[in-house]
Design a protein around this motif. Structure first.
Motif, short mmCIF file in Angstrom:
data_model
loop_
_atom_site.label_atom_id
_atom_site.label_comp_id
_atom_site.label_asym_id
_atom_site.label_seq_id
_atom_site.Cartn_x
_atom_site.Cartn_y
_atom_site.Cartn_z
N GLU A 1 0.85 -1.20 0.00
CA GLU A 1 0.00 0.00 0.00
C GLU A 1 0.88 1.24 0.00
OE1 GLU A 1 -4.14 1.50 2.10
OE2 GLU A 1 -2.70 0.39 3.32
N VAL A 2 0.84 1.97 -1.10
CA VAL A 2 1.68 3.16 -1.26
C VAL A 2 0.96 4.41 -0.76
CG1 VAL A 2 2.91 4.60 -2.94
CG2 VAL A 2 2.86 2.11 -3.22
N LEU A 3 -0.33 4.52 -1.04
CA LEU A 3 -1.15 5.62 -0.51
C LEU A 3 -2.16 5.04 0.46
CD1 LEU A 3 -1.92 7.73 -3.72
CD2 LEU A 3 -0.08 8.07 -2.05
N LYS A 4 -2.25 5.65 1.65
CA LYS A 4 -3.06 5.08 2.72
C LYS A 4 -4.15 6.05 3.19
CE LYS A 4 1.10 2.61 4.18
NZ LYS A 4 2.13 2.43 5.25
N GLY A 5 -4.80 6.67 2.22
CA GLY A 5 -5.88 7.59 2.56
C GLY A 5 -5.44 9.03 2.53
N VAL A 6 -5.05 9.53 1.37
CA VAL A 6 -4.52 10.89 1.23
C VAL A 6 -5.60 11.79 0.66
CG1 VAL A 6 -2.74 12.33 0.17
CG2 VAL A 6 -2.20 9.98 0.86
N SER B 1 7.70 7.87 -0.29
CA SER B 1 6.61 8.26 0.60
C SER B 1 5.26 8.32 -0.11
CB SER B 1 6.91 9.62 1.24
OG SER B 1 7.08 10.63 0.26
N GLY B 2 5.27 8.22 -1.46
CA GLY B 2 4.00 8.21 -2.21
C GLY B 2 3.71 9.50 -2.94
N LYS B 3 4.65 10.42 -2.98
CA LYS B 3 4.41 11.74 -3.57
C LYS B 3 4.03 11.64 -5.05
CE LYS B 3 8.52 13.38 -2.79
NZ LYS B 3 9.14 12.09 -2.38
N SER B 4 4.88 11.00 -5.83
CA SER B 4 4.63 10.92 -7.27
C SER B 4 3.39 10.08 -7.57
CB SER B 4 5.84 10.35 -8.00
OG SER B 4 6.92 11.26 -7.95
N THR B 5 3.18 9.01 -6.81
CA THR B 5 1.99 8.18 -7.00
C THR B 5 0.73 9.01 -6.76
OG1 THR B 5 3.15 6.16 -6.36
CG2 THR B 5 0.75 6.14 -6.18
N PHE B 6 0.73 9.84 -5.74
CA PHE B 6 -0.42 10.68 -5.45
C PHE B 6 -0.69 11.64 -6.61
CE2 PHE B 6 -2.11 14.56 -3.15
CZ PHE B 6 -3.40 14.07 -3.05
N LEU B 7 0.36 12.25 -7.13
CA LEU B 7 0.20 13.18 -8.25
C LEU B 7 -0.33 12.45 -9.48
CD1 LEU B 7 0.88 16.25 -8.34
CD2 LEU B 7 2.88 15.64 -9.71
N TYR C 1 3.48 17.58 3.78
CA TYR C 1 4.53 16.61 4.05
C TYR C 1 3.94 15.22 4.07
CZ TYR C 1 7.97 13.83 6.63
OH TYR C 1 8.85 12.84 7.02
N LEU C 2 4.38 14.39 3.12
CA LEU C 2 3.89 13.03 3.00
C LEU C 2 4.92 12.08 3.61
CD1 LEU C 2 1.21 12.33 1.61
CD2 LEU C 2 2.49 11.56 -0.39
N HIS C 3 4.43 11.17 4.46
CA HIS C 3 5.32 10.19 5.11
C HIS C 3 4.65 8.83 5.10
CE1 HIS C 3 8.32 8.54 7.81
NE2 HIS C 3 7.37 8.16 8.64
N GLN C 4 5.31 7.88 4.46
CA GLN C 4 4.82 6.50 4.39
C GLN C 4 3.35 6.41 3.96
OE1 GLN C 4 5.78 4.58 8.13
NE2 GLN C 4 7.98 4.63 7.72
N GLY C 5 3.04 7.16 2.91
CA GLY C 5 1.71 7.06 2.31
C GLY C 5 0.61 7.85 2.97
N ARG C 6 0.97 8.68 3.95
CA ARG C 6 -0.04 9.50 4.63
C ARG C 6 0.46 10.94 4.74
NH1 ARG C 6 -0.39 4.67 7.85
NH2 ARG C 6 -2.51 3.79 7.81
N ILE C 7 -0.49 11.89 4.77
CA ILE C 7 -0.13 13.27 5.05
C ILE C 7 0.08 13.40 6.56
CG2 ILE C 7 -0.91 15.67 5.08
CD1 ILE C 7 -2.32 15.16 2.46
#
Length: 260
Positions: free
Chosen positions: A24-29, A47-53, A228-234
């Motif tokens: 799980e890369v994004l955990k509810g952003v 941390s999931g930054k590019s995946t979120f974008l 600030y994103l850390h381990q898939g969460r803001i």
């Protein structure tokens, strides 16, 4: 957040989840970008930054969550075969044209000239008049300092020049929101400032932008909000002054210490 704030937001993402291969890369952003916001997303690698974008631009489809662009809810549903209906695909393509994406690896067409790269989207996607598109493309290339290179091919350009062409290409679609995925990470240090200058000018003219970046001083100077994103969460978000001058999270404190 009020229903009105959501409907008026330029881009709204709620509780996005995304996994790859069981990880799980994004955990509810969740994130809201109002018109004229400049939001910088920072965090460690992975941390999931590019995946979120990429999820917001539907280059990746979130496993769960909601996305709205100017109040319009995107239909992320799949059919029984894992595909999407023609109606859904048409909506996705239309929404993508409202979101200009600038990649860290430029993604220019090597067999097309600089001018042709910038003209391609408005001509092929928006079906605009070619003569009008060329006038606009030349104006955009002039704006990013690349007009004199308009007949050259990407392989003959420096990294900084390629990225400036990529920015002009994204602007040619007249997007409502500009998305930048670490636009300077692939550049030699001496070429970074020429790209940051163009992005700064876009911010100063009121463009709505969301930017994944590792340029901390730049994020501090141009952003209206920093995430600030850390381990898939803001883990923390707020004004640049709040995050950079008084970070509450221990993870953010350590991250910022490693950047200066």
């Amino acid at each position: 957040m009020s229903t009105k704030s959501i409907s008026e937001a330029a881009l709204y993402a709620e509780d996005l989840h995304k996994s790859f291969g069981g990880i799980e890369v994004l955990k509810g952003v969740s994130l809201t970008a109002q018109k004229h916001d400049v939001i910088s997303i920072i965090g460690s690698s992975g941390s999931g930054k590019s995946t979120f974008l990429r999820c917001m631009n539907l280059l990746e489809f979130p496993d769960a969550g909601k996305i709205r662009v100017h109040g319009e809810k995107l239909d992320l549903s799949q059919n029984s075969r894992g595909g999407r209906s023609k109606h859904v695909q048409q909506q996705i393509e239309r929404i993508r044209s409202c979101l200009g994406m600038v990649f860290q690896s430029f993604n220019l067409w090597s067999h097309m000239s600089v001018l042709e790269n910038v003209m391609l989207g408005p001509c092929s996607v928006l079906k605009r008049n070619r003569d009008e598109v060329e006038v606009q493309a030349r104006a955009l290339l002039d704006r990013v300092g690349m007009l004199e290179k308009c007949h050259m091919y990407p392989d003959n350009l420096s990294g900084g020049q390629k990225q400036r062409v990529a920015i002009a290409r994204a602007l040619a679609m007249d997007p409502d929101v500009m998305l930048f995925d670490e636009p300077t990470s692939a550049l030699d240090p001496e070429l970074v400032n020429e790209v940051l200058l163009v992005i700064r000018e876009l911010a100063e003219e009121g463009r709505t932008m969301i930017m994944v970046t590792h340029e901390m001083r730049f994020a501090r100077d141009v952003s209206s909000q920093v995430v600030y994103l850390h381990q898939g969460r803001i883990e923390e978000q707020g004004s640049p002054e709040q995050l950079f001058n008084n970070p509450r999270s221990e993870h953010l404190q350590r991250f910022l210490s490693s950047q200066y």
